[in-house]
Scaffold this motif. Structure first.
Motif, PDB file in Angstrom:
ATOM      1  N   THR A 305       0.842  -1.195   0.000  1.00  0.00           N
ATOM      2  CA  THR A 305       0.000   0.000   0.000  1.00  0.00           C
ATOM      3  C   THR A 305       0.875   1.241   0.000  1.00  0.00           C
ATOM      4  OG1 THR A 305      -1.695  -1.167   1.274  1.00  0.00           O
ATOM      5  CG2 THR A 305      -1.812   1.239   1.236  1.00  0.00           C
ATOM      6  N   GLN A 306       0.590   2.158  -0.906  1.00  0.00           N
ATOM      7  CA  GLN A 306       1.344   3.404  -0.929  1.00  0.00           C
ATOM      8  C   GLN A 306       1.101   4.179   0.363  1.00  0.00           C
ATOM      9  OE1 GLN A 306       1.089   5.769  -4.479  1.00  0.00           O
ATOM     10  NE2 GLN A 306       0.926   3.990  -5.829  1.00  0.00           N
ATOM     11  N   ARG A 307       2.034   5.025   0.693  1.00  0.00           N
ATOM     12  CA  ARG A 307       1.931   5.788   1.933  1.00  0.00           C
ATOM     13  C   ARG A 307       1.008   6.985   1.722  1.00  0.00           C
ATOM     14  NH1 ARG A 307       7.310   7.428   5.209  1.00  0.00           N
ATOM     15  NH2 ARG A 307       7.492   5.149   5.097  1.00  0.00           N
ATOM     16  N   GLY A 308      -0.037   7.059   2.526  1.00  0.00           N
ATOM     17  CA  GLY A 308      -0.958   8.189   2.456  1.00  0.00           C
ATOM     18  C   GLY A 308      -0.480   9.335   3.333  1.00  0.00           C
ATOM     19  N   ASP A 309      -0.976  10.553   3.026  1.00  0.00           N
ATOM     20  CA  ASP A 309      -0.559  11.708   3.823  1.00  0.00           C
ATOM     21  C   ASP A 309      -1.538  12.857   3.576  1.00  0.00           C
ATOM     22  OD1 ASP A 309       0.686  13.755   5.185  1.00  0.00           O
ATOM     23  OD2 ASP A 309       2.699  13.217   4.512  1.00  0.00           O
ATOM     24  N   TYR A 310      -2.378  13.142   4.571  1.00  0.00           N
ATOM     25  CA  TYR A 310      -3.352  14.218   4.428  1.00  0.00           C
ATOM     26  C   TYR A 310      -2.698  15.594   4.367  1.00  0.00           C
ATOM     27  CZ  TYR A 310      -6.712  10.606   5.771  1.00  0.00           C
ATOM     28  OH  TYR A 310      -7.459   9.453   5.824  1.00  0.00           O
ATOM     29  N   ARG A 311      -1.474  15.702   4.861  1.00  0.00           N
ATOM     30  CA  ARG A 311      -0.769  16.984   4.747  1.00  0.00           C
ATOM     31  C   ARG A 311      -0.594  17.386   3.291  1.00  0.00           C
ATOM     32  NH1 ARG A 311       4.309  15.327   8.425  1.00  0.00           N
ATOM     33  NH2 ARG A 311       3.922  13.440   7.192  1.00  0.00           N
ATOM     34  N   ALA A 312      -0.515  16.394   2.402  1.00  0.00           N
ATOM     35  CA  ALA A 312      -0.308  16.694   0.980  1.00  0.00           C
ATOM     36  C   ALA A 312      -1.459  17.511   0.415  1.00  0.00           C
ATOM     37  CB  ALA A 312      -0.129  15.400   0.192  1.00  0.00           C
ATOM     38  N   TYR A 313      -2.671  17.291   0.928  1.00  0.00           N
ATOM     39  CA  TYR A 313      -3.799  18.103   0.461  1.00  0.00           C
ATOM     40  C   TYR A 313      -3.533  19.577   0.749  1.00  0.00           C
ATOM     41  CZ  TYR A 313      -8.332  20.385   0.332  1.00  0.00           C
ATOM     42  OH  TYR A 313      -9.360  21.269   0.058  1.00  0.00           O
ATOM     43  N   TYR A 314      -3.133  19.877   1.978  1.00  0.00           N
ATOM     44  CA  TYR A 314      -2.923  21.277   2.335  1.00  0.00           C
ATOM     45  C   TYR A 314      -1.658  21.858   1.704  1.00  0.00           C
ATOM     46  CZ  TYR A 314      -6.943  22.162   5.249  1.00  0.00           C
ATOM     47  OH  TYR A 314      -8.222  22.392   5.664  1.00  0.00           O
ATOM     48  N   ARG A 315      -0.661  21.048   1.435  1.00  0.00           N
ATOM     49  CA  ARG A 315       0.486  21.538   0.664  1.00  0.00           C
ATOM     50  C   ARG A 315       0.040  21.927  -0.739  1.00  0.00           C
ATOM     51  NH1 ARG A 315       3.657  17.566   3.530  1.00  0.00           N
ATOM     52  NH2 ARG A 315       3.225  16.002   1.932  1.00  0.00           N
ATOM     53  N   ASP A 316      -0.816  21.094  -1.330  1.00  0.00           N
ATOM     54  CA  ASP A 316      -1.334  21.395  -2.664  1.00  0.00           C
ATOM     55  C   ASP A 316      -2.162  22.680  -2.659  1.00  0.00           C
ATOM     56  OD1 ASP A 316      -0.120  19.147  -3.673  1.00  0.00           O
ATOM     57  OD2 ASP A 316      -1.940  17.912  -3.670  1.00  0.00           O
TER      58      ASP A 316
END
Length: 357
Positions: A305-316
């Protein structure tokens, strides 16, 4: 605390968060505070001082008007009950603030269309918090689909099952506009399907109240029809034995994945992105590809499973504000999800499949 005086670096985007309920405390605020490109400037909490204690770097304000009047805030995050999303987002956009709206985008389709049009008129970023696009299991599924690992896909199923047999006294489970599981969990799996496959030809849905004493819907099944693909989505609160989170069947194999992304459990436990291996799923929870390369001999292969990261949403989101461009989740994406929900409600009411146009 983010330092917006670092020389040679672009100042972080000032963020104001409306609401200090579960969505804000568990999902939004920890991610915002963990993204260097953002600076948590203010939180609206109408009563109590818990927000100040949890985030002393942010100003505590008592009203939305006070937040919107602050020139230091460029981005407003709406993390409030569903029936307030439209009015608060409209007010934020009319104040020329870039705006994040928690899911569901709105309650009614015409409200979503109004916000999308207003965002275009004001040339102001508007995005929906579809954080489940950043789940590791969905990232893995998207990769399998894009690479054609399973061949010609004929069946896609996604389920969000829980076992909560007792009706709780919280607004999501009480009667009212925008309450119930369709508005709560539906936007996640609907948005994921639309992101993978685009607009369907039709929607066929059944919505239920299964628990004793249920005040609003607590289960649903939605079928999205495509020319050569059947999509089945569902959720319920009485799944003592859960269905696969994802089930994909294609001409060259099948993918089955149980369990949910580990990030929510970590956030609920108070582990706010502190781990170096954040979002990494244990091997025993990985999904499996069952393939039939020759004859009827099946080969089973675990897929990491790839590593998820909700921080990526806010970085985007931060990068989109700085570059003056759309965020990955656009207002139009929010509109199409609301269109599916509207058609699902109509399909259930009329007991029939409804064409998209």
């Amino acid at each position: 605390m983010n330092d917006h005086k670092n020389e040679g670096r672009e100042a972080p985007v000032g963020v104001g968060v409306i609401g200090f309920g579960m969505a804000s405390r568990i999902f939004h605020l920890p991610a915002i505070a963990a993204v260097p490109e953002l600076r948590l400037a203010a939180i609206v909490q109408r009563q109590g001082d818990e927000a100040r204690a949890a985030y002393p770097q942010a100003k505590l304000v008592r009203s939305v008007d006070e937040l919107l009047a602050d020139p230091d805030i460029q981005l407003v995050v709406i993390a409030t009950p569903n029936d307030s999303h439209f009015s608060l987002a409209e007010k934020s956009l009319l104040s020329n603030k870039h705006t994040v709206v928690d899911k569901p985008f709105t309650i009614h389709l015409h409200e979503a269309e109004r916000l999308a049009a207003l965002s275009r008129e004001r040339n102001t970023l508007l995005t929906v918090f579809q954080n489940r696009r950043y789940d590791g299991d969905f990232l893995t599924v998207r990769d399998l689909v894009s690479k054609g690992t399973l061949g010609r896909l004929v069946r896609y199923e996604a389920y969000y099952d829980r076992f909560r047999p007792e009706v709780r006294k919280r607004w999501r489970e009480q009667a009212g506009e925008g309450t119930g599981i369709l508005y709560d969990l539906g936007p996640h799996i609907i948005d994921q399907a639309l992101e993978l496959f685009g607009l369907p030809e039709s929607v066929d849905a059944r919505i239920f109240r299964e628990r004793e004493g249920a005040q609003t819907d607590d289960a649903f099944e939605i079928a999205l029809r495509y020319p050569d693909l059947r999509v089945q989505l569902g959720a319920n609160m009485l799944a003592a034995a859960q269905r696969p989170r994802f089930y994909l069947r294609g001409s060259q194999g099948t993918f089955v994945k149980y369990g949910v992304d580990p990030q929510e459990a970590e956030l609920l436990a108070g582990n706010h992105y502190a781990s170096a291996n954040w979002g990494e799923e244990k091997e025993d929870a990985w999904g499996t590809v069952f393939s039939v390369p020759t004859g009827d001999k099946a080969i089973h292969q675990k897929i990491a499973t790839q590593r998820g990261d909700y921080r990526a949403y806010y970085r985007d989101v931060a990068n989109a504000v700085r570059a003056k461009k759309d965020a990955p989740v656009t207002p139009e994406h929010g509109v199409r999800t609301m269109r599916v929900i509207e058609l699902a409600l109509a399909s259930n009411r009329e007991n029939r499949e409804i064409q998209w146009r």
